[in-house]
Write a protein that holds these residues in place. Structure first.
Motif, mmCIF file in Angstrom:
data_model
loop_
_atom_site.group_PDB
_atom_site.id
_atom_site.type_symbol
_atom_site.label_atom_id
_atom_site.label_comp_id
_atom_site.label_asym_id
_atom_site.label_seq_id
_atom_site.Cartn_x
_atom_site.Cartn_y
_atom_site.Cartn_z
ATOM 1 N N THR A 136 -9.078 1.694 0.940
ATOM 2 C CA THR A 136 -9.200 2.357 -0.358
ATOM 3 C C THR A 136 -10.655 2.487 -0.784
ATOM 4 O O THR A 136 -10.985 3.323 -1.621
ATOM 5 N N SER A 137 -11.530 1.650 -0.217
ATOM 6 C CA SER A 137 -12.953 1.703 -0.569
ATOM 7 C C SER A 137 -13.801 2.410 0.480
ATOM 8 O O SER A 137 -14.845 2.977 0.166
ATOM 9 N N GLN A 159 -13.226 4.809 4.060
ATOM 10 C CA GLN A 159 -12.282 5.448 4.970
ATOM 11 C C GLN A 159 -12.838 5.482 6.406
ATOM 12 O O GLN A 159 -13.295 6.506 6.899
ATOM 13 N N GLN A 175 -3.660 3.790 -1.043
ATOM 14 C CA GLN A 175 -4.046 2.991 -2.206
ATOM 15 C C GLN A 175 -3.198 1.724 -2.263
ATOM 16 O O GLN A 175 -2.120 1.653 -1.676
ATOM 17 N N THR A 181 0.832 -1.202 0.000
ATOM 18 C CA THR A 181 0.000 0.000 0.000
ATOM 19 C C THR A 181 0.866 1.251 0.000
ATOM 20 O O THR A 181 1.994 1.250 0.500
ATOM 21 N N ASP A 214 0.054 5.713 0.128
ATOM 22 C CA ASP A 214 -0.836 6.882 0.063
ATOM 23 C C ASP A 214 -2.308 6.479 0.025
ATOM 24 O O ASP A 214 -3.104 7.019 -0.747
#
Length: 254
Positions: free
Chosen positions: A55-56, A58, A18, A14, A16
């Motif tokens: 990523t999906s 937060q 992502q 991973t 940042d």
């Protein structure tokens, strides 16, 4: 035929907030090289489910239930990316989610060993992660370095290779001391080193150098070597794992 466990950490997978797709792809290429060209049996222990889930969605990752939810979201996302890339090399993946208790029960351990042998005999790539959705204590205090060490031991591997943001073991912290020297071969680890303060190097990671030393110590006591190298730049991993040339990285062995 050599049986190799490769463990890759969250910090590698991973970046940042992502998934680090380029690094994941580079890892897949290395494993494909080992399986297809070297004819190794490879078991992948992969972190990154919580980071992938973030990523999906937060969520506040300081809350345990949120981290478990993120793991539930992220695990299929992580596997989807692995499956897509491995398919390009003609490799089929399988998923196994384990917790520490699975190795404390002879029956459950034997069941897992039976499944593992079937997968490897049929040239399937097992991808293992800790079952973070149900493993409260493991999610808080555990780490995939320890899991990978037990995977290597219980599934009769010839070696564990940890690919991390740490490129080897130094005589002092290289982030603090410019004159730190990498130890290419380590044959013993003292108790003081094993009791150093636990530090993770990523907001989603649970590892650090101490967890890797504990993994190495466990394996050395069971006569299984462990290799520690960078997961960001796989040059040294290729040299050691593919070409049998130990240019860099640390090998722990008695």
């Amino acid at each position: 035929m050599k049986r190799l466990v490769i463990k890759v950490g969250t910090a590698v997978l991973t970046q940042d907030g992502q998934l680090a797709i380029e690094r994941l792809s580079a890892l897949v290429d290395l494993i494909a090289k080992l399986k297809n060209d070297k004819n190794y049996e490879v078991i992948l222990v992969s972190s990154g489910a919580v980071g992938a889930g973030f990523t999906s969605l937060q969520l506040d990752k300081t809350q345990i239930a949120n981290r478990q939810a993120l793991a539930a979201i992220g695990q299929p996302l992580l596997l989807k990316n692995y499956k897509k890339r491995f398919k390009e090399h003609g490799i089929t993946c399988a998923q196994m989610l384990l917790i520490a208790d699975d190795f404390d029960s002879r029956k459950r351990t034997k069941n897992a060993q039976n499944v593992m042998e079937i997968l490897l005999e049929n040239k399937i790539l097992p991808i293992i992660n800790e079952n973070d959705v149900i493993a409260n204590d493991e999610l808080l205090f555990g780490d995939n370095d320890q899991l990978a060490a037990h995977v290597a031991y219980h599934f009769n591997a010839d070696m564990l290779a940890i690919l991390s943001d740490i490129d080897g073991y130094y005589n002092k912290n290289p982030r603090e001391y410019d004159d730190a020297v990498m130890l290419k071969v380590v044959s013993s680890i003292n108790e003081e080193e094993l009791q150093m303060k636990h530090t993770a190097n990523s907001e989603f990671a649970t590892g650090g150098i101490v967890t890797k030393l504990k993994a190495a110590d466990f394996l050395m006591k069971n006569n299984i070597p462990m290799y520690l190298s960078s997961g960001f730049d796989l040059t040294n991993a290729y040299d050691f794992l593919v070409d049998d040339n130990h240019k860099n990285g640390t090998i722990f062995k008695k």
